[in-house]
Design a protein around this motif. Structure first.
Motif, PDB file in Angstrom:
ATOM      1  N   LEU A   9       1.216   3.150 -12.503  1.00  0.00           N
ATOM      2  CA  LEU A   9       2.337   3.821 -11.842  1.00  0.00           C
ATOM      3  C   LEU A   9       2.054   4.166 -10.385  1.00  0.00           C
ATOM      4  O   LEU A   9       2.990   4.333  -9.606  1.00  0.00           O
ATOM      5  CB  LEU A   9       2.742   5.069 -12.620  1.00  0.00           C
ATOM      6  N   PHE A  10       0.783   4.273 -10.021  1.00  0.00           N
ATOM      7  CA  PHE A  10       0.488   4.493  -8.612  1.00  0.00           C
ATOM      8  C   PHE A  10       0.949   3.289  -7.788  1.00  0.00           C
ATOM      9  O   PHE A  10       1.541   3.438  -6.726  1.00  0.00           O
ATOM     10  CB  PHE A  10      -0.998   4.756  -8.374  1.00  0.00           C
ATOM     11  N   ALA A  45       5.326   3.750  -7.414  1.00  0.00           N
ATOM     12  CA  ALA A  45       5.135   4.619  -6.246  1.00  0.00           C
ATOM     13  C   ALA A  45       4.805   3.854  -4.967  1.00  0.00           C
ATOM     14  O   ALA A  45       5.559   3.931  -3.992  1.00  0.00           O
ATOM     15  CB  ALA A  45       4.061   5.665  -6.547  1.00  0.00           C
ATOM     16  N   ILE A  73       4.666   8.614  -1.227  1.00  0.00           N
ATOM     17  CA  ILE A  73       4.000   7.878  -2.299  1.00  0.00           C
ATOM     18  C   ILE A  73       3.480   8.856  -3.349  1.00  0.00           C
ATOM     19  O   ILE A  73       3.691   8.666  -4.556  1.00  0.00           O
ATOM     20  CB  ILE A  73       2.849   7.008  -1.736  1.00  0.00           C
ATOM     21  N   HIS A  83       6.422  10.626  -5.278  1.00  0.00           N
ATOM     22  CA  HIS A  83       7.032   9.672  -6.209  1.00  0.00           C
ATOM     23  C   HIS A  83       6.111   9.468  -7.416  1.00  0.00           C
ATOM     24  O   HIS A  83       6.552   9.494  -8.566  1.00  0.00           O
ATOM     25  CB  HIS A  83       7.281   8.361  -5.479  1.00  0.00           C
ATOM     26  N   TRP A  84       4.830   9.280  -7.159  1.00  0.00           N
ATOM     27  CA  TRP A  84       3.858   9.056  -8.220  1.00  0.00           C
ATOM     28  C   TRP A  84       3.779  10.253  -9.163  1.00  0.00           C
ATOM     29  O   TRP A  84       3.830  10.095 -10.379  1.00  0.00           O
ATOM     30  CB  TRP A  84       2.500   8.767  -7.586  1.00  0.00           C
ATOM     31  N   LEU A 104       4.723  10.273 -13.076  1.00  0.00           N
ATOM     32  CA  LEU A 104       3.670  10.658 -14.022  1.00  0.00           C
ATOM     33  C   LEU A 104       4.116  11.800 -14.917  1.00  0.00           C
ATOM     34  O   LEU A 104       3.908  11.758 -16.142  1.00  0.00           O
ATOM     35  CB  LEU A 104       2.407  11.087 -13.275  1.00  0.00           C
TER      36      LEU A 104
END
Length: 175
Positions: A71-72, A76, A156, A159-160, A164
């Protein structure tokens, strides 16, 4: 130097690269999260009312850590490079105000596009009006954070963290 409204977004790519090289000072990070936290509450309310946010923590630590790494990068890093990086910078050469709106709208539309083209099993969530409203709101706030911080890193990270939290604690679907 690229002329205003150039069809070639080379200058926008360069500006995006510069925004990746800037690490904001603590005051800009604090300001970014100061905007993001109240927005998160509104997004959470949208999710709760829309049924796509419910307390359902992940119990498999290994899956949670793998998801964090994936997901990073997606969504993101990649989405922020595209929507708050290249597109926002490029659209701003035409008009900052309209560029901001267009970037937020395209970010929002990207989600149903994913649902309708890639069609993962959970894609119906991306078509729900409450999800689209929350996504649009997030897009607007991330644009603000990007402009104020002059960096892509706060957007970033925000969003991450939001993705999460959704996936780890609030029933966000895993792939």
């Amino acid at each position: 130097m690229a002329r205003a409204g150039s069809l070639m977004p080379i200058a926008a790519i360069k500006q995006t690269w510069r925004a990746l090289l800037i690490w904001p000072d603590s005051g800009r990070w604090k300001a970014a999260f100061g905007v993001a936290l109240p927005t998160t509450a509104i997004i959470a309310l949208c999710g709760y009312l829309g049924g796509w946010l419910r307390f359902d923590p992940v119990m498999d630590l290994q899956s949670a850590l793998v998801a964090a790494m994936i997901l990073f990068f997606i969504p993101a890093l990649v989405e922020e490079l595209v929507f708050r990086g290249v597109l926002l910078s490029w659209f701003a050469t035409f008009s900052q105000r309209w560029g901001n709106w267009l970037s937020a709208i395209l970010f929002t539309l990207w989600h149903p596009f994913q649902a309708l083209t890639f069609g993962p099993p959970w894609s119906a969530i991306f078509l729900q009006p409450s999800f689209l409203f929350a996504t649009f709101l997030l897009g607007i706030v991330l644009i603000h954070v990007r402009i104020v911080s002059q960096s892509l890193w706060p957007v970033i990270v925000i969003h991450w963290i939001l993705v999460l939290l959704w996936k780890w604690f609030f029933g966000g679907p895993f792939y």
